[in-house]
Scaffold this active site. Structure first.
Site, PDB file in Angstrom:
ATOM      1  N   GLU A   1       0.819  -1.226   0.000  1.00 23.08           N
ATOM      2  CA  GLU A   1       0.000   0.000   0.000  1.00 23.08           C
ATOM      3  C   GLU A   1       0.848   1.270   0.000  1.00 23.08           C
ATOM      4  OE1 GLU A   1      -3.082  -0.209   3.029  1.00 23.08           O
ATOM      5  OE2 GLU A   1      -4.157  -1.728   1.880  1.00 23.08           O
TER       6      GLU A   1
ATOM      7  N   GLU B   1      -5.620  -8.142  -0.721  1.00 27.26           N
ATOM      8  CA  GLU B   1      -6.356  -7.847   0.524  1.00 27.26           C
ATOM      9  C   GLU B   1      -7.804  -7.602   0.139  1.00 27.26           C
ATOM     10  OE1 GLU B   1      -4.812  -5.093   3.445  1.00 27.26           O
ATOM     11  OE2 GLU B   1      -2.746  -5.562   2.891  1.00 27.26           O
TER      12      GLU B   1
END
Ligand code: AHR
Length: 501
Positions: A173, A292
């Site tokens: 991320e 995710e």
């Protein structure tokens, strides 16, 4: 009575269902590792300190690849801390989750546990506070057979054979301002490209995942993917997607339609990757690692769970321990349907996460382990979805949502594997049963059909420590085969798997 109709035709396919679609994620976060998979004092603990009741549940869940060790955690992680004699391992601050990492469980212990649950290791390297050299060191330590200082250190530390890790995430991320070492797309793209090239110089067989967006609602979404891929296109195999959904402001109708967002997310990233492919004149395609995904009540973390204080860094605190309802499991099942319907380009995915932290499996220290509602759609889809995903033709009554406009009441995916056809379907209606008819004339003669459904009159029902078996799957006795038509009744807010043979 509302209706929906599905046509299955083996000539119309999406793509092969990759087993890696049924991956998960173990982060050093809260009680996922400590008091989750690992609890040496527990009555079921094996000689390595791993809970056997959890091992059994992970095996039942049917998890393929497991991403490790983060998540946000990895962006401050020094992998060297987690290997070598346990008594000498440092205790470190984990800035991502304001906790103390004892390093009692590290790379070797986790690899041992993966052998017990029969899953593949997927590693993330730290591109937050670290860079190319540390990624190379970890790759050498993990994948080189021997004869170098790092690979011999692995042997000294107890593992002679290389771990042989195939899948590697280039950071986590990196588009998120919360991430340690957060960078612009330009800066991250350059770093990811250098790291990928170097890693391939060491081990050309690695499969590399570059960071895409943390959600389709990031302000940089789209541009981030384009810029990062312009820098890394020929160096990587996958771009990641991350998405979490929750019911907001009591709007269950929109929440039940969350897969509309996931469909859009996937299709936008595919379009962006293919645009870069065209501009670069490349012959290869980049696939998606949806590494995710889940339902997550993220506000609870910020409002209730979040830890602060210079002298307050607990070990394995209770964090992100969401309790999942029937409605959550139905949305969760619909996200799996979205992944299957895009299995031509989503070839790897990781349910975030596995134990205690936004997880299908919960544990109590010294006590039992149990299945959350979300356990069931995952376990059944992982068990039944195989072979090839079909491009299903679905017509359905619709309903109005505040967030996504008009949405089908029913969503579905189907797979065919030899003589076995499986159909996965959700009913998003909060008020009505739906009769689903399935035209199987193109599939061949169907001799029998069975169905299992997850539903409850109380959409908020959940499994808890006190009542661990409150919600489960029930046989759906309504399913009938008449000639080339299969008919099944879907209760309101339900997830169903139908098996045809
Ligand atoms: O899964 C929980 C967290 O969600 C992960 O650490 C991070 O990558 C994401 O924001």
């Amino acid at each position: 009575m509302r209706t929906a109709h599905l046509t299955l035709d083996p000539h119309f396919t999406v793509g092969a269902v990759n087993r890696r679609l049924f991956g998960s994620f173990v982060e050093h976060l809260g009680r996922c590792v400590y008091d989750g998979i690992y609890e040496p004092g527990h009555p079921t603990a094996d000689a390595d300190g791993f809970r056997e009741d959890v091992i059994d549940l992970v095996r039942e869940l049917g998890v393929s690849t497991i991403r490790y060790p983060g998540g946000n955690f990895v962006s401050g992680f020094k992998w060297e801390d987690s290997v070598g004699p346990r008594t000498e391992r440092p205790r470190r601050l984990d800035l991502a989750w304001h906790s103390t990492e004892t390093n009692e469980v590290g790379l070797h212990e986790f690899a041992t546990w993966l052998g017990k649950v029969d899953s593949e290791l997927m590693l993330a390297v730290n591109l937050g506070t670290r860079g190319v050299q540390e990624a190379l060191d970890l790759l050498e330590y993990s994948n080189v057979g021997g004869g170098t200082t790092l690979s011999e250190q692995r042997a000294t530390n107890g593992t002679r054979d290389a771990f042989g890790v195939s899948m590697w995430c280039l950071g986590n991320e990196m588009d998120g301002p919360w991430q340690l070492g957060h960078r612009s797309a330009e800066d991250y793209g350059k770093l990811a490209s250098q790291t990928a090239k170097a890693m391939r110089q060491l081990d050309p067989s690695v499969e590399l995942v570059v960071c895409g967006s943390s959600s389709a609602h990031m302000p940089t979404f789209g541009l981030w993917e384009r810029t990062v891929l312009e820098h890394t296109y020929e160096d990587v195999d996958y771009i990641s997607c991350h998405a979490y959904y929750e019911e907001k402001n009591g709007d269950l109708g929109s929440f039940l339609a969350s897969a509309v967002d996931m469909d859009h997310f996937i299709e936008s990233v595919v379009a962006t990757a293919d645009h870069v492919k065209a501009v670069l004149g490349s012959s290869k395609s980049i696939n998606i690692s949806f590494d995710e995904w889940n339902v997550w009540y993220i506000d609870r973390y910020h409002e209730v769970d979040k830890i602060e204080g210079l002298d307050n860094w607990p070990v394995a605190p209770r964090l992100l321990e969401d309790k999942y309802s029937v409605a959550d499991a139905v949305v969760f099942g619909s996200l799996l349907i979205s992944l299957l319907n895009h299995s031509d380009r989503v070839t790897s995915a990781s349910l975030a996460q596995l134990v205690n932290v936004i997880a299908p499996i919960m544990t109590e220290p010294g006590g039992p382990a149990w299945r959350q509602t979300t356990f069931f759609p995952f376990a059944v889809t992982s068990r039944l979805a195989g072979g090839t995903a079909l491009r299903v033709k679905l017509t359905s009554d619709t309903y109005a949502t505040d967030v996504y406009g008009t949405v089908n009441l029913v969503d579905a995916a189907a797979t065919i594997d030899g003589n076995d056809t499986s159909v996965f379907v959700v009913n998003r209606s909060q008020h009505e049963e739906i009769t689903l008819t399935i035209d199987v004339s193109a599939v061949g003669s169907v001799s029998w059909a069975t169905a299992e459904t997850l539903s409850d009159v109380d959409f908020a029902a959940a499994n808890t420590l006190e009542n661990p078996d409150r919600v489960g799957l029930s046989p759906n006795e309504s399913v009938v085969v008449e000639g080339t038509t299969v008919t099944v009744t879907l209760p309101p807010v339900s997830w169903t798997a139908i098996t045809l043979s």
